[in-house]
Design a protein around this motif. Sequence first.
Motif, PDB file in Angstrom:
ATOM      1  N   ASP A   1      -2.039  -2.011  -6.380  1.00  0.00           N
ATOM      2  CA  ASP A   1      -3.147  -1.260  -5.780  1.00  0.00           C
ATOM      3  C   ASP A   1      -3.195   0.198  -6.213  1.00  0.00           C
ATOM      4  O   ASP A   1      -3.902   0.999  -5.602  1.00  0.00           O
ATOM      5  CB  ASP A   1      -3.075  -1.357  -4.251  1.00  0.00           C
ATOM      6  CG  ASP A   1      -2.108  -0.360  -3.628  1.00  0.00           C
ATOM      7  OD1 ASP A   1      -1.093  -0.045  -4.264  1.00  0.00           O
ATOM      8  OD2 ASP A   1      -2.383   0.094  -2.493  1.00  0.00           O
ATOM      9  N   SER A   2      -2.471   0.575  -7.265  1.00  0.00           N
ATOM     10  CA  SER A   2      -2.565   1.953  -7.759  1.00  0.00           C
ATOM     11  C   SER A   2      -2.210   1.994  -9.241  1.00  0.00           C
ATOM     12  O   SER A   2      -1.436   1.148  -9.736  1.00  0.00           O
ATOM     13  CB  SER A   2      -1.628   2.879  -6.982  1.00  0.00           C
ATOM     14  OG  SER A   2      -0.265   2.647  -7.334  1.00  0.00           O
TER      15      SER A   2
ATOM     16  N   THR B   1     -11.887  -0.636   4.423  1.00  0.00           N
ATOM     17  CA  THR B   1     -10.930  -0.324   3.357  1.00  0.00           C
ATOM     18  C   THR B   1     -11.535  -0.291   1.965  1.00  0.00           C
ATOM     19  O   THR B   1     -10.822  -0.051   0.998  1.00  0.00           O
ATOM     20  CB  THR B   1      -9.788  -1.356   3.356  1.00  0.00           C
ATOM     21  OG1 THR B   1     -10.347  -2.665   3.139  1.00  0.00           O
ATOM     22  CG2 THR B   1      -9.027  -1.352   4.670  1.00  0.00           C
TER      23      THR B   1
ATOM     24  N   PHE C   1      -6.975   2.442  -0.180  1.00  0.00           N
ATOM     25  CA  PHE C   1      -6.620   1.103  -0.662  1.00  0.00           C
ATOM     26  C   PHE C   1      -7.252   0.796  -2.016  1.00  0.00           C
ATOM     27  O   PHE C   1      -8.425   1.060  -2.249  1.00  0.00           O
ATOM     28  CB  PHE C   1      -7.054   0.039   0.354  1.00  0.00           C
ATOM     29  CG  PHE C   1      -6.366   0.155   1.682  1.00  0.00           C
ATOM     30  CD1 PHE C   1      -5.085  -0.341   1.853  1.00  0.00           C
ATOM     31  CD2 PHE C   1      -6.990   0.774   2.748  1.00  0.00           C
ATOM     32  CE1 PHE C   1      -4.439  -0.232   3.068  1.00  0.00           C
ATOM     33  CE2 PHE C   1      -6.357   0.889   3.971  1.00  0.00           C
ATOM     34  CZ  PHE C   1      -5.081   0.385   4.137  1.00  0.00           C
TER      35      PHE C   1
ATOM     36  N   SER D   1       0.857  -1.188   0.000  1.00  0.00           N
ATOM     37  CA  SER D   1       0.000   0.000   0.000  1.00  0.00           C
ATOM     38  C   SER D   1       0.888   1.231   0.000  1.00  0.00           C
ATOM     39  O   SER D   1       1.381   1.656   1.043  1.00  0.00           O
ATOM     40  CB  SER D   1      -0.917   0.010   1.223  1.00  0.00           C
ATOM     41  OG  SER D   1      -1.702   1.187   1.250  1.00  0.00           O
TER      42      SER D   1
END
Length: 421
Positions: A121-122, A157, A164, A101
Amino acid sequence: MQLSDQGYRIQGVDVLAIADQFGLPLYVYDADKIIEKIGLLRSSFSGVNLKIKYAAKALTNVSILKLMRQQGVEMDSVSVNEARMGMLAGFEPEQIMFTPSGVSFDEIREAVDLGLQLNVDSLPLLEWVGQTYGSSVSVSIRINPHIAEGGNIKISTGHADSKFGISILQRSAIRALAERYQIPVVGLHIHTGSDFKNANAFLKGAEVLFDLATDYPNLRFIDFGSGFKVAYKDGDHVTDIVDLGAKVSDAFQRFCHQYGRDLELWFEPGKFLVSECGHLLVKTNIVKENPSRTFVAVDSGLNHLIRPMMYDAYHDIKNISNPQGPEHTYTVVGYICETDTFATDRPLPEVRPDDVLSFENAGAYGFSMTSTYNARFRPAEVLVYEETAYLIRQRDTLADLLRGQEIIDFEELTTKLVNAG
């Protein structure tokens, strides 16, 4: 831990004897409880190709990781160091999901070099993976489904404002980057938080992932994270795992039929597997009667169990030295020079100085969130396995507190500076 005519026992072992043998404060874990929870998950999802990935952040002791591996459970990690500990416990790199994260690209590179399964996650991370590795590194994608369910906001989340995952509203951007760099997308992941009481949250997430799956024809798995609610006190509503297994398995089987082949169904339980196995044993230092309430001060604090102060979490407390004593009302507090209340106005069997108390459901996010605040030692850890108590972590010492410090000799430095001047 069960109360018998001979007192509180874990797998037949007297808990007070464990306290005497290893000293207090002390974390004690029941291996049988972990194995029981693993079995419940497996039986509840018997109709699908299930993989259990233990969320190691809940309790990262290497012996616990080895127990998970012995039971055929794989691993979910949120840092490269967690993954390295998993490998030390015997996990193969490909058995470890790495879900960072906002970490540095250097750590991502370490994870790839180790051979972990990378969970992205991005969008910036997805683009970096594409620019750096092209089509040579497969990934899974962590989606933020904008589902606001679960317990305390600090462990929720999946809502729209969470840090997240990649927003489901950025679906087209995810696909564009994957296609531009020919990144193999082999899994889709969702984790919307903790303390879900029923299957509805998972089914909502399933709808999101099943629809998204049509963008990626070469998936191997769908990962639903976790979030199963456990009981912290009598009467607590818990996740009905059997009902969840039936409903999610049915939905997953129908999805696989539409997708054209069977995929693996992953879950990443942490709290569910280890919360109930853990007991934090402490000694009563003093019983302090004030006009407004009676305090029980113990030889522990938020440095050993931060959940009550951080999450307003409830932990059942047992007086294992005097379980049949007359009931009184106490506020149980720690020894930290800061407010560190474990329980307010809690009815307990009479508590006396030197009584041993046990904080229940302390296996998850107990020791793993400990600190040495106030220069206090972290407790030892013990695992009860096959009716025998084993030390799996030694208590801290002063050497542990000082490790890594470089101590300046100011007198010598001053003399050197004066002489140099």
